[in-house]
Scaffold this active site. Structure first.
Site, short mmCIF file in Angstrom:
data_model
loop_
_atom_site.label_atom_id
_atom_site.label_comp_id
_atom_site.label_asym_id
_atom_site.label_seq_id
_atom_site.Cartn_x
_atom_site.Cartn_y
_atom_site.Cartn_z
N ASP A 1 4.84 0.26 2.20
CA ASP A 1 4.12 -0.98 1.89
C ASP A 1 4.96 -2.08 1.15
O ASP A 1 5.91 -1.30 0.46
CB ASP A 1 2.94 -0.29 0.63
N ASP B 1 -10.84 -0.03 5.90
CA ASP B 1 -10.68 0.52 4.66
C ASP B 1 -11.96 0.42 3.84
O ASP B 1 -12.64 -0.68 3.69
CB ASP B 1 -9.76 -0.65 3.82
#
Length: 256
Positions: free
Chosen positions: A8, A129
């Site tokens: 990330d 998500d």
């Protein structure tokens, strides 16, 4: 089952968030290229990159880091975060990214997803998500009224190569994946599902194997790799290619 180490990117650094909260970020490495090289050296067959700045801004931000990672590796890289128009998608694919992950536009502009799937077949993955079963958008900062399963089925019809399913409440918590949600989602689809969020130990990976027959054929691991709770090589031995479950029994001659 494929193991995808996650990197990330926030401010050009390798970080992890807790439950998608940008205010709860922890820097694990200043140089994401070095991290990517380590995962490749330890046996990763694909890398999962998320441009957290891009997800928040609505356009890729960490392009230099992404390009450097792609150039440094020989394994394919998939990238998500802030990809909300064709030009940005093509820009990443032109950099050598193997697959791009679309999230927000799957909810806000599904027709564009269909066009991109047609133009770049096999290279468009949709990231779903979910927060309490509803799809979150714009870097998890907003929650829509769209059901995760409903969106996944629509994306399959539009030509998505795979679905990445993240349970936001499990992400970064090390509480284990949401097996029930994954089972329900995968049973509605024929395209592959990649699990993400909550994996904290090899036992979690073994539990995911029970869903492989439904189409859950990959898992993204983030925090557990950085804390050392899971060693990548161990994870690959447990559930990846050549895992002990797949080794044929030795054919010893019968005695007597």
């Amino acid at each position: 089952m494929k193991i995808l180490p996650a990197i990330d990117l926030l401010g050009g650094k390798c970080v992890r968030l807790y439950q998608g909260d940008y205010d709860q970020s922890q820097v694990y490495h200043e140089d994401p290229v070095e991290v990517a090289r380590q995962w490749q050296a330890q046996g990763a067959s694909r890398l999962h990159l998320v441009d957290l700045d891009g997800a928040k801004e609505g356009q890729p931000v960490n392009l230099t880091a992404i390009a450097n990672i792609v150039e440094a590796l020989t394994i394919p890289v998939q990238v998500g975060g802030g990809l909300r128009d064709r030009n940005r998608v093509k820009q990443l694919l032109d950099l050598g990214v193997g697959r791009v992950i679309l999230g927000t536009i799957a909810v806000e502009n599904p027709d564009l997803v269909g066009e991109l799937c047609a133009e770049f077949p096999g290279q468009i993955v949709v990231g779903i998500d979910a927060r309490n079963g509803k799809v979150a958008t714009r870097g998890w900062l907003e929650t829509s009224t769209v059901e995760a399963g409903e969106l996944a089925q629509r994306m399959e019809k539009l030509g998505a190569a795979a679905i990445i399913y993240t349970d936001i409440h499990r992400d970064g918590t090390m509480q284990g994946p949401n097996l029930d949600a994954l089972r329900q989602l995968a049973s509605q689809l024929t395209i592959p599902v990649i699990a993400s969020g909550g994996v904290s130990q090899v036992e979690d990976l073994l539990n995911l194997l029970s869903l492989e027959s439904l189409g859950v054929n990959g898992v993204i691991i983030g925090k557990a790799l950085y804390t050392g709770d899971i060693q990548l090589a161990e994870a690959i031995r447990a559930v990846g290619n050549g895992r002990w479950q797949d080794v044929p029994p030795l054919d010893f001659p019968r005695l007597g």
